[in-house]
Design a protein around this motif. Structure first.
Motif, mmCIF file in Angstrom:
data_model
loop_
_atom_site.group_PDB
_atom_site.id
_atom_site.type_symbol
_atom_site.label_atom_id
_atom_site.label_comp_id
_atom_site.label_asym_id
_atom_site.label_seq_id
_atom_site.Cartn_x
_atom_site.Cartn_y
_atom_site.Cartn_z
ATOM 1 N N ASP A 52 6.185 32.627 84.670
ATOM 2 C CA ASP A 52 6.818 32.053 83.486
ATOM 3 C C ASP A 52 5.765 31.916 82.394
ATOM 4 N N ILE A 53 5.867 32.731 81.351
ATOM 5 C CA ILE A 53 4.881 32.717 80.268
ATOM 6 C C ILE A 53 4.852 31.358 79.567
ATOM 7 N N THR A 54 5.978 30.657 79.543
ATOM 8 C CA THR A 54 6.033 29.377 78.828
ATOM 9 C C THR A 54 5.382 28.247 79.609
ATOM 10 N N ALA A 55 5.160 28.435 80.901
ATOM 11 C CA ALA A 55 4.555 27.397 81.750
ATOM 12 C C ALA A 55 3.033 27.517 81.688
ATOM 13 N N GLU A 56 2.490 27.366 80.491
ATOM 14 C CA GLU A 56 1.049 27.523 80.297
ATOM 15 C C GLU A 56 0.235 26.574 81.168
ATOM 16 N N GLU A 57 0.813 25.442 81.529
ATOM 17 C CA GLU A 57 0.100 24.488 82.385
ATOM 18 C C GLU A 57 -0.227 25.083 83.755
ATOM 19 N N ASP A 58 0.437 26.167 84.126
ATOM 20 C CA ASP A 58 0.182 26.813 85.415
ATOM 21 C C ASP A 58 -0.981 27.793 85.372
ATOM 22 N N TYR A 59 -1.387 28.228 84.174
ATOM 23 C CA TYR A 59 -2.418 29.267 84.118
ATOM 24 C C TYR A 59 -3.420 29.128 82.973
ATOM 25 N N LEU A 60 -3.003 28.641 81.819
ATOM 26 C CA LEU A 60 -3.871 28.735 80.644
ATOM 27 C C LEU A 60 -5.092 27.820 80.735
ATOM 28 N N ASP A 61 -4.886 26.552 81.019
ATOM 29 C CA ASP A 61 -6.043 25.648 81.120
ATOM 30 C C ASP A 61 -7.014 26.108 82.196
ATOM 31 N N GLN A 62 -6.482 26.664 83.284
ATOM 32 C CA GLN A 62 -7.321 27.131 84.378
ATOM 33 C C GLN A 62 -8.172 28.326 83.935
ATOM 34 N N LEU A 63 -7.580 29.223 83.159
ATOM 35 C CA LEU A 63 -8.344 30.360 82.652
ATOM 36 C C LEU A 63 -9.406 29.907 81.651
ATOM 37 N N LEU A 64 -9.042 28.959 80.806
ATOM 38 C CA LEU A 64 -10.012 28.443 79.839
ATOM 39 C C LEU A 64 -11.161 27.739 80.558
ATOM 40 N N ALA A 65 -10.845 26.990 81.602
ATOM 41 C CA ALA A 65 -11.877 26.284 82.374
ATOM 42 C C ALA A 65 -12.803 27.271 83.096
ATOM 43 N N SER A 66 -12.307 28.473 83.385
ATOM 44 C CA SER A 66 -13.148 29.456 84.075
ATOM 45 C C SER A 66 -13.935 30.337 83.099
ATOM 46 N N GLY A 67 -13.892 29.989 81.808
ATOM 47 C CA GLY A 67 -14.755 30.657 80.843
ATOM 48 C C GLY A 67 -14.095 31.582 79.848
ATOM 49 N N TYR A 68 -12.797 31.791 79.961
ATOM 50 C CA TYR A 68 -12.106 32.622 78.974
ATOM 51 C C TYR A 68 -11.743 31.772 77.762
ATOM 52 N N GLN A 69 -11.513 32.433 76.637
ATOM 53 C CA GLN A 69 -11.121 31.750 75.408
ATOM 54 C C GLN A 69 -9.763 32.273 74.955
ATOM 55 N N LEU A 70 -8.930 31.376 74.456
ATOM 56 C CA LEU A 70 -7.631 31.779 73.939
ATOM 57 C C LEU A 70 -7.829 32.547 72.640
#
Length: 182
Positions: A81-99
């Motif tokens: 679910d692309i809208t469920a950013e809480e499932d993936y986005l913060d985790q990717l940012l915490a691992s060093g990626y930038q939005l």
């Protein structure tokens, strides 16, 4: 109000974090280390996102042996679910990626060095098939791979306001290659 398949409403406009970026387009000969770089990032993404990483694929020109490319590893991350950013986005940012971008149906994160772009789509998005069909066709067909490289070289020689304009200019040849790949 979210629809039945989404936890939240999707964004309705394009948000380009940092605005338009002018970058010089330089193609490099195929580099045999690109698959290993992808493997490192695939592991990093899977560790960060866990079960929400439905699929992680190396796409784009660096995924095609023998094809010249900008030295940017493109990765396709498919989430439920692309809208469920809480499932993936913060985790990717915490691992060093930038939005970098948030747009309807698509998110993009990248490394600070801008050498890895992670395109995030949800299960069933039509662009998933396009990425994979294009990759498969370019890997399998010498004539289409040569056509694509000639097109990229011709376009790279021009001045572009940003990489998105360069990417958009490749649409016609990509559409032709996709039609043959289907």
């Amino acid at each position: 109000m979210p629809d039945d398949q989404h936890r939240h409403p999707d964004v309705s406009e394009v948000e380009l974090v940092g605005g338009v970026e002018k970058r010089v387009i330089v193609l490099h000969p195929y580099d045999a280390t690109w698959p290993a770089t992808f493997d490192e990032h695939r592991a990093r993404i899977r560790e960060a996102v866990g079960e929400h990483a439905v699929r992680v694929e190396h796409v784009g020109s660096t995924s095609v042996p023998g094809l010249a490319a900008k030295p940017i590893i493109d990765i396709l991350l498919v989430v439920p679910d692309i809208t469920a950013e809480e499932d993936y986005l913060d985790q990717l940012l915490a691992s060093g990626y930038q939005l970098r971008a948030r747009e309807p149906g698509h998110r993009l994160v990248r490394t600070p060095a801008r050498d890895v772009h992670v395109h995030i789509l949800e299960v069933g998005h039509p662009d998933i098939d396009d990425y994979l069909v294009l990759r498969g066709r370019l890997r399998a067909d010498d004539a289409d791979r040569a056509l694509y490289e000639r097109t990229k070289r011709s376009l790279a020689a021009r001045d572009w306001p940003d990489m998105n304009a360069y990417a958009d200019a490749k649409t016609q040849v990509i559409t032709e290659i996709l039609s043959r790949g289907r």
